[in-house]
Motif scaffolding. Structure first.
Motif, PDB file in Angstrom:
ATOM      1  N   VAL A  90       0.857  -1.188   0.000  1.00  0.00           N
ATOM      2  CA  VAL A  90       0.000   0.000   0.000  1.00  0.00           C
ATOM      3  C   VAL A  90       0.893   1.237   0.000  1.00  0.00           C
ATOM      4  CG1 VAL A  90      -1.815   1.273   1.201  1.00  0.00           C
ATOM      5  CG2 VAL A  90      -1.815  -1.238   1.228  1.00  0.00           C
ATOM      6  N   LYS A  91       0.771   2.030  -1.058  1.00  0.00           N
ATOM      7  CA  LYS A  91       1.572   3.247  -1.182  1.00  0.00           C
ATOM      8  C   LYS A  91       0.711   4.466  -0.882  1.00  0.00           C
ATOM      9  CE  LYS A  91       4.588   1.276  -4.760  1.00  0.00           C
ATOM     10  NZ  LYS A  91       5.136   1.486  -6.129  1.00  0.00           N
ATOM     11  N   VAL A  92       1.192   5.328  -0.009  1.00  0.00           N
ATOM     12  CA  VAL A  92       0.450   6.518   0.393  1.00  0.00           C
ATOM     13  C   VAL A  92       1.245   7.758  -0.028  1.00  0.00           C
ATOM     14  CG1 VAL A  92      -0.606   7.778   2.306  1.00  0.00           C
ATOM     15  CG2 VAL A  92      -0.514   5.263   2.352  1.00  0.00           C
ATOM     16  N   LYS A  93       0.587   8.631  -0.767  1.00  0.00           N
ATOM     17  CA  LYS A  93       1.236   9.858  -1.238  1.00  0.00           C
ATOM     18  C   LYS A  93       0.394  11.054  -0.834  1.00  0.00           C
ATOM     19  CE  LYS A  93       2.960  12.179  -5.401  1.00  0.00           C
ATOM     20  NZ  LYS A  93       3.092  12.107  -6.880  1.00  0.00           N
ATOM     21  N   LEU A 151      -3.193  22.760  -5.392  1.00  0.00           N
ATOM     22  CA  LEU A 151      -3.861  21.467  -5.472  1.00  0.00           C
ATOM     23  C   LEU A 151      -3.277  20.534  -4.412  1.00  0.00           C
ATOM     24  CD1 LEU A 151      -5.600  19.236  -6.780  1.00  0.00           C
ATOM     25  CD2 LEU A 151      -3.733  18.869  -8.401  1.00  0.00           C
ATOM     26  N   SER A 152      -4.137  20.112  -3.486  1.00  0.00           N
ATOM     27  CA  SER A 152      -3.725  19.138  -2.470  1.00  0.00           C
ATOM     28  C   SER A 152      -4.311  17.784  -2.831  1.00  0.00           C
ATOM     29  CB  SER A 152      -4.221  19.564  -1.084  1.00  0.00           C
ATOM     30  OG  SER A 152      -3.631  20.782  -0.677  1.00  0.00           O
ATOM     31  N   SER A 153      -3.529  16.737  -2.642  1.00  0.00           N
ATOM     32  CA  SER A 153      -4.003  15.392  -2.976  1.00  0.00           C
ATOM     33  C   SER A 153      -3.545  14.393  -1.920  1.00  0.00           C
ATOM     34  CB  SER A 153      -3.514  14.962  -4.359  1.00  0.00           C
ATOM     35  OG  SER A 153      -2.104  14.940  -4.414  1.00  0.00           O
ATOM     36  N   PHE A 154      -4.416  13.420  -1.692  1.00  0.00           N
ATOM     37  CA  PHE A 154      -4.120  12.300  -0.791  1.00  0.00           C
ATOM     38  C   PHE A 154      -4.464  11.043  -1.576  1.00  0.00           C
ATOM     39  CE2 PHE A 154      -4.160   9.330   2.548  1.00  0.00           C
ATOM     40  CZ  PHE A 154      -3.600   9.886   3.683  1.00  0.00           C
ATOM     41  N   ILE A 155      -3.454  10.238  -1.896  1.00  0.00           N
ATOM     42  CA  ILE A 155      -3.646   9.095  -2.797  1.00  0.00           C
ATOM     43  C   ILE A 155      -3.161   7.807  -2.131  1.00  0.00           C
ATOM     44  CG2 ILE A 155      -3.102   8.123  -5.064  1.00  0.00           C
ATOM     45  CD1 ILE A 155      -2.501  10.990  -5.998  1.00  0.00           C
ATOM     46  N   VAL A 156      -4.025   6.809  -2.140  1.00  0.00           N
ATOM     47  CA  VAL A 156      -3.678   5.483  -1.631  1.00  0.00           C
ATOM     48  C   VAL A 156      -3.741   4.506  -2.802  1.00  0.00           C
ATOM     49  CG1 VAL A 156      -4.315   3.607  -0.079  1.00  0.00           C
ATOM     50  CG2 VAL A 156      -4.565   5.989   0.672  1.00  0.00           C
ATOM     51  N   ASP A 164       2.739  -7.488  -9.363  1.00  0.00           N
ATOM     52  CA  ASP A 164       3.158  -6.089  -9.506  1.00  0.00           C
ATOM     53  C   ASP A 164       2.094  -5.260 -10.236  1.00  0.00           C
ATOM     54  OD1 ASP A 164       4.902  -3.991  -9.014  1.00  0.00           O
ATOM     55  OD2 ASP A 164       5.843  -4.157 -10.985  1.00  0.00           O
ATOM     56  N   GLU A 165       0.825  -5.600 -10.014  1.00  0.00           N
ATOM     57  CA  GLU A 165      -0.284  -4.899 -10.651  1.00  0.00           C
ATOM     58  C   GLU A 165      -1.086  -4.114  -9.612  1.00  0.00           C
ATOM     59  OE1 GLU A 165      -1.330  -4.591 -13.812  1.00  0.00           O
ATOM     60  OE2 GLU A 165       0.462  -5.637 -14.527  1.00  0.00           O
ATOM     61  N   PRO A 166      -1.512  -2.902  -9.965  1.00  0.00           N
ATOM     62  CA  PRO A 166      -2.389  -2.153  -9.041  1.00  0.00           C
ATOM     63  C   PRO A 166      -3.765  -2.804  -8.983  1.00  0.00           C
ATOM     64  CG  PRO A 166      -2.206  -0.991 -11.132  1.00  0.00           C
ATOM     65  CD  PRO A 166      -1.241  -2.137 -11.204  1.00  0.00           C
ATOM     66  N   VAL A 167      -4.314  -2.917  -7.781  1.00  0.00           N
ATOM     67  CA  VAL A 167      -5.649  -3.501  -7.616  1.00  0.00           C
ATOM     68  C   VAL A 167      -6.642  -2.494  -7.034  1.00  0.00           C
ATOM     69  CG1 VAL A 167      -4.777  -5.847  -7.424  1.00  0.00           C
ATOM     70  CG2 VAL A 167      -5.032  -4.456  -5.349  1.00  0.00           C
ATOM     71  N   LEU A 168      -6.150  -1.343  -6.576  1.00  0.00           N
ATOM     72  CA  LEU A 168      -7.045  -0.329  -6.015  1.00  0.00           C
ATOM     73  C   LEU A 168      -6.315   1.002  -5.924  1.00  0.00           C
ATOM     74  CD1 LEU A 168      -9.713   0.484  -4.474  1.00  0.00           C
ATOM     75  CD2 LEU A 168      -8.514  -0.157  -2.370  1.00  0.00           C
TER      76      LEU A 168
END
Length: 217
Positions: A90-93, A151-156, A164-168
């Motif tokens: 899970v990557k959080v930016k 621009l503020s962003s919160f991305i999970v 190695d594929e994104p699922v969400l």
């Protein structure tokens, strides 16, 4: 020459004023072919620029609790150098940046003249009229302008490690000129966790009425 600025309606809809109402755009994009397995280990890390990673680390424990709430048995916090060998990564930016947008400005100036007639009586009771002309101020055209906002962003983003594929991916964003980055980012984190949708694809605009004593500074 002066200009009267009319911003695009889209920007009016999403720009957040520093008031008792906060706004954001929220989206969730799950992989329709993926079936969640709560028995897989979950590793949560911060990603992005050094500043983005530092910001994200303030929220990693909340993301960890969210996955525990979803029923995952093994949820751990990693570092930006952690290489998860299995399960979910899970990557959080978290970031805020200056961005530009286009709007239409209506240009104003003196675009024509109109006659004005003045009449008076002469000494011999004749009506004498004189006509003068005055310039009239009004719209003379329009032009495209560039303006700037934040621009503020919160991305999970959830990655299945073996493929190695994104699922969400769940994303919360807000445009803002008047509030502090810290307050906006915390607001986005709160709303993303409240609307943490993992099964259905959603795109929505959310308005939240804050406490009357709330300050976004």
């Amino acid at each position: 020459m002066a200009s009267k600025i009319t911003l695009l309606s889209l920007m009016l809809a999403i720009l957040t004023a520093c008031s008792n109402t906060m706004q954001l755009n929220l989206s969730s994009l799950p992989d329709p072919s993926y079936t969640a397995n709560i028995h897989l280990p979950v590793t949560i890390i911060a990603e992005g620029s050094p500043e983005s990673r530092l910001k994200a680390k303030y929220f990693l424990p909340q993301i960890q609790q969210q996955f525990i709430h979803l029923g995952y048995n093994d949820v751990r916090l990693g570092t930006d150098k952690t290489a998860a060998e299995e399960g979910l990564l899970v990557k959080v930016k978290v970031s805020t940046e200056k961005v530009s947008y286009q709007y239409t400005a209506t240009e104003y100036g003196y675009n024509h003249v109109e006659p004005i007639q003045y009449c008076h009586s002469s000494a011999d009771n004749k009506i004498i009229c004189n006509t003068t002309y005055r310039p009239v101020y009004g719209p003379i055209g329009s032009s495209q302008r560039t303006a700037y906002t934040r621009l503020s962003s919160f991305i999970v983003t959830v990655i299945e490690v073996l493929s190695d594929e994104p699922v969400l991916q769940i994303k919360a964003i807000s445009y803002n000129d008047n509030c502090s980055d810290t307050k906006v980012e915390a607001f986005l984190a709160e709303q993303l966790l409240l609307h943490f949708e993992t099964q259905q694809r959603i795109e929505q605009k959310i308005k939240v009425k804050m406490d009357k004593n709330y300050s976004c500074k």
